[in-house]
Scaffold this active site. Structure first.
Site, mmCIF file in Angstrom:
data_model
loop_
_atom_site.group_PDB
_atom_site.id
_atom_site.type_symbol
_atom_site.label_atom_id
_atom_site.label_comp_id
_atom_site.label_asym_id
_atom_site.label_seq_id
_atom_site.Cartn_x
_atom_site.Cartn_y
_atom_site.Cartn_z
ATOM 1 N N GLY A 16 0.818 -1.209 0.000
ATOM 2 C CA GLY A 16 0.000 0.000 0.000
ATOM 3 C C GLY A 16 0.843 1.246 0.000
ATOM 4 O O GLY A 16 2.045 1.219 0.289
ATOM 5 N N GLU A 17 0.178 2.369 -0.333
ATOM 6 C CA GLU A 17 0.879 3.642 -0.363
ATOM 7 C C GLU A 17 -0.118 4.754 -0.091
ATOM 8 O O GLU A 17 -1.255 4.709 -0.569
ATOM 9 C CB GLU A 17 1.547 3.864 -1.721
ATOM 10 C CG GLU A 17 2.377 5.137 -1.800
ATOM 11 C CD GLU A 17 3.147 5.233 -3.103
ATOM 12 O OE1 GLU A 17 2.962 4.345 -3.945
ATOM 13 O OE2 GLU A 17 3.930 6.181 -3.279
ATOM 14 N N ASP A 131 -6.946 11.821 11.923
ATOM 15 C CA ASP A 131 -7.054 11.491 10.494
ATOM 16 C C ASP A 131 -7.867 10.209 10.314
ATOM 17 O O ASP A 131 -7.495 9.312 9.562
ATOM 18 C CB ASP A 131 -5.672 11.331 9.876
ATOM 19 C CG ASP A 131 -5.714 11.335 8.334
ATOM 20 O OD1 ASP A 131 -6.744 11.775 7.781
ATOM 21 O OD2 ASP A 131 -4.750 10.886 7.708
#
Length: 910
Positions: A16-17, A131
């Site tokens: 993932g990124e 977040d």
């Protein structure tokens, strides 16, 4: 970085990124465990003060010990690379689990409670996430929640001097980009999920997380983000100044209690929100308890089409709510007609559907299983009730299904389809009396405007191409009975006829030329009752232009030229209208949507009433449907074809399940679960009831087959329009849990894997590519493929080895909606079988019916299959000679599915 080692972590693969780093799956070489390694971007840790504050909070978060929070193992630097090592979880992020119409209510509440519990634990420890978004929430293979990246937003928080005295500083570097990503070096958090105080660059506390939680919960429940804009600036403006559309407006079927919880989380003023996540969690837990007890309504997942197998059958049990909308004027429509005064008329727990208004709009007839001998789930009968209230009247009491009612134009009679005595159209008085047969085999009857005629069709209710050659024919018959007359016998398929307002023409869905191909070959047509050529309306071109599904049959034709129908768009199905011009009979304009909701809207009917001012107003009734397709088993003495018990449900939950395959000992079941658009392969250990997601990965995996010993599976996967077949080993952990291996691609040019040989070394499969479908035999170890069965004219499917692997039973599509079962020796042939089916093929069935899914008994002397030879898709078996495998005697009926609420005809067979 794959293959490199950072500190004592060997990187295995990138998984993932995001805006705050790249995540890898890695091996901790000290503790020999798999971890998720997040490598932080250099610019994020360039400010020493910011890095210090992040490390301090991240270490605090690592001390949290909570089942719904990702465990942080290590925060360190090595060779100039800053990284976080954390718990590795098999699963996918929540943003990949949210379908366009949201997550089913039961799963929404379960996930929300676990997220709330995780946030409450963090807040009690003095940690604010900053977040929270679906991309930072993992859904494990066991459908549990793991919240990650606590404290990571600290790295994106601007230092005081970067924003002091400039309230616009947080938004300076934002670009036009709708993808929700954390804003690096600007404001803390992801734009689409920010709280108003974050969007305004103000100080945040735990109540900011509550707002973000409300945004996530809104998206789970409805499938839409609450705040959207053309760019990030406008999204921020919406968060600061606008309220999102109420949940009740976006998803009317959701309980009002959920909308109130979400609205309280999303209040602009932090003082008016929930003040503690504990309070949110308690409110959700109470709602979950009420939902599970039945005190509030809970919608189920959107319908998906899955398959049924003979011994493991997927059955659809539908729940229908009939709705009435008053105030739909008969004047020429506005661009989008207004539906007002929505009223729910029925609230049955079983199947209540197919509404039909009387012409004056005062009565409504429908079919329902509420009066069966054991309540909901029994046979369907015709009921009628007043729209204004009062008790419904049951009109029919036959043990067979009675359905599809239609009023005569004077309101005195009702025509309906009955499955009694093989199926026919009957007519009876509207308020009760003797039913009289008027047409054998008929479906979907409709009175003409002058009540002299009844139009109906004959064909297959189940899946397949209803306009294919021989699949359907339309007729008219005198409403008092008599010989029927076929409409346009030269058409290869014609179904669902409805009357034009003039009573002289019929609109139907059909195909004229059996040999024609392409999207233009099937359309709506208008045929004159007196005879003459039919006119192609061009409706299908209008549907394709709007990306509506092709299965769009006309349902009702209003006097002003509007035709109502039900059509799919994406994964929703709503009511639409299309203008058909009188005289030219051509489609005019574009289809216009009438309904929008979370249920599947279908079966519209219109009646005309008078309002208090004496004006004509149309009342629209329709069915709001849901379905729950699962896998069931039928206990039987398999070598005798004798049923020994009742149907037993093997899978549960709101997500549809199908394509079942059992190991020979009956302990391991592999199947497909369609949870979020894509399909995954699951395995259920039947003795323990434990379920495991075997392919929690992108792509569409389907049609799994398990080896006889249950140690391996093969399955098909579709990516970028191409199909491949994979194999997967299934191991067992000491605690009894399943440990799937790494998928291995078996072949790129393969479409379907049908069955393993009993030695587990060979697979029957269908190759991809143009031309007729054929059967090949593949050696799993060497990859060698040989042609086993082929034919120059017929497509071949559903190949299955006999228990001794010497014979193969398979299906040949000899005609549209007609198929034939054969048995052949399991040896390669030098050339395709000739067109007259000579050679080693032994016919098991005649080819005059829709036969499917051949499966062998354990001793190889019975062949089970599904067939519509009695008008319904039911279980049958054919006795075979033990030596030659030739059929002996007529087919045996094993189990019948004649009820509409639990019928295999409601499920697409693949």
């Amino acid at each position: 970085m794959t293959g490199q080692t950072i500190s004592h972590y060997r990187i295995l693969e990138k998984i993932g990124e995001g805006g705050m780093g790249v995540v890898y799956r890695a091996q901790d070489t000290h503790l020999e465990r798999t971890v998720a390694l997040k490598v932080l971007p250099a610019e994020a840790v360039a400010n020493p003060e910011r890095k210090k504050r992040f490390v301090q909070e991240a270490r605090t978060a690592s001390a949290l010990n909570h089942p719904n929070i990702i465990t942080v193992y290590d925060i360190d630097s090595s060779s100039g690379v800053d990284f976080i090592a954390m718990e590795y979880v098999e699963g996918q992020t929540l943003d990949h689990s949210i379908a366009p119409r949201g997550v089913p209510l039961a799963e929404t509440l379960k996930y929300a409670i676990e997220i709330a519990d995780a946030l409450a634990a963090a807040h009690n420890a003095g940690i604010v996430h900053r977040d929270l978004k679906p991309g930072n929430i993992m859904v494990t293979q066991k459908s549990h929640i793991k919240v990650l990246d606590f404290g990571l937003a600290k790295l994106a928080e601007p230092a005081p001097e970067e924003s002091a005295g400039d309230e616009l500083a947080p938004t300076r570097s934002m670009s036009v980009d709708q993808a929700p990503r954390t804003e690096e070096g600007t404001i803390v958090g992801t734009v689409a999920y920010m709280s108003p105080e974050q969007a305004g660059g103000k100080k945040v506390d735990r109540r900011s997380d509550i707002f973000s939680f409300g945004s996530v919960l809104y998206e789970m429940a409805t499938g839409s983000r609450p705040f959207r804009g053309a760019n990030k600036i406008s999204t921020l403006a919406a968060i600061l100044q606008q309220d999102p559309p109420p949940v009740s407006q976006v998803a009317p079927a959701l309980p009002p209690e959920l909308g109130r919880i979400i609205a309280r989380c999303l209040r602009k003023d932090p003082e008016r929100r929930f003040q503690h996540m504990d309070d949110v969690r308690v409110a959700l837990q109470e709602m979950k308890e009420e939902s599970e007890s039945g005190r509030i309504a809970a919608p189920v997942a959107p319908r998906a089409r899955v398959s049924a197998a003979p011994k493991l059958v997927a059955l659809g049990l539908a729940l229908a709510a009939i709705l009435v909308a008053a105030g739909w004027w008969l004047s020429r429509p506005k661009p989008t007609p207004s539906l007002t005064g929505l009223v729910r008329l029925t609230s049955d727990s079983g199947l209540t559907w197919e509404p039909a208004f009387s012409p004056d709009g005062k009565l409504i007839a429908y079919s329902s299983d509420r009066g069966g001998p054991s309540g909901p789930g029994g046979n369907l009968d015709i009921w009628v009730q007043q729209v204004t209230g009062g008790e419904p009247i049951r009109l029919t009491r036959d043990p067979a299904d009675d359905r599809e009612p239609a009023f005569s134009s004077d309101g005195s009679r009702i025509a309906f389809r009955s499955d009694r005595e093989g199926g026919a159209v009957y007519v009876m008085p509207a308020l009760g009396g003797e039913a009289r047969l008027v047409a054998k085999d008929g479906e979907g009857p409709h009175f003409s405007p002058d009540d002299q005629w009844i139009a109906y069709w004959v064909g297959h209710r189940g899946s397949g191409d209803p306009a294919a050659p021989g699949s359907s024919k339309s007729y008219v018959v005198a409403s008092t009975g008599g010989p029927p007359r076929q409409i346009l016998p030269e058409f290869s398929g014609a179904r669902n006829p409805i009357w034009a307002p003039d009573g002289k023409n019929l609109l139907f869905w059909g195909k004229r030329d059996a040999a024609a191909t392409g999207p233009e070959s099937v359309d709506w047509w208008v045929a004159p009752l007196a005879g003459g050529p039919a006119v192609q309306t061009g409706a299908m071109a209008a549907f394709r232009h709007q990306s509506l599904s092709n299965y769009t049959v006309p349902a009702a034709w209003l006097p002003d030229g509007r035709v109502l129908f039900s059509a799919g768009l994406g994964d929703s199905r709503d009511l639409w209208q299309l203008d058909i011009q009188p005289g030219t009979w051509k489609a005019a304009g574009h289809p216009r949507r009438i309904t929008t909701g979370t249920s599947l809207s279908d079966q519209p009917s219109v009646g005309v009433a008078r309002d208090s001012g004496g004006r004509s107003v149309a009342r629209l009734a329709f069915s709001g449907l849901t379905s729950n397709i699962q896998i069931w088993s039928l206990p039987l003495e398999a070598n005798r074809g004798k049923v020994t018990g009742e149907l037993q449900r093997l899978t549960q939950g709101p997500a549809p399940a199908g394509f079942g395959s059992l190991s020979s000992d009956g302990n391991r079941l592999v199947f497909v679960r369609a949870r979020v658009g894509d399909r995954d392969i699951w395995m259920k250990d039947l003795p323990s009831g434990r379920e495991t997601d075997l392919t929690a990965m992108p792509g569409d995996q389907f049609h799994p087959r398990i080896t006889a010993d249950g140690s391996k599976i093969c399955y098909s996967e579709t990516k970028n329009g191409t199909s491949s077949i994979y194999t997967l080993s299934i191991g067992s952990a000491p605690d009894g849990s399943v440990r799937p291996g790494v998928p291995q691609k078996l072949c790129d040019d393969c479409r379907w894997a049908w069955q393993w040989a009993h030695d587990g070394n060979r697979i029957l499969l269908t190759p991809a590519g143009p031309g007729r479908t054929r059967i090949r035999l593949m050696n799993v170890a060497t990859g060698e493929k040989v042609e086993l069965l082929s034919h120059p004219q017929f497509n071949l499917y559903q190949a299955n080895f006999s228990p001794d692997d010497r014979w193969v039973a398979f299906l040949a599509n000899v005609e549209s909606q007609r198929s034939q079962l054969f048995i052949a020796p399991a040896r390669p042939v030098p050339a395709p079988v000739s067109g007259d089916l000579a050679g080693d093929w032994m016919p098991v069935t005649s080819g005059g019916f829709r036969d499917d899914k051949p499966r062998w008994s354990p001793d190889g002397n019975l062949l089970y299959f599904i067939s519509d030879r009695d008008g319904f898709l039911c279980f049958w078996a054919q006795r075979l000679d033990p030596a030659s495998k030739r059929p002996v005697g007529p087919p045996l009926s094993v189990y019948h599915f004649h009820g509409a609420s639990r019928s295999i005809m409601n499920v697409g067979l693949a």
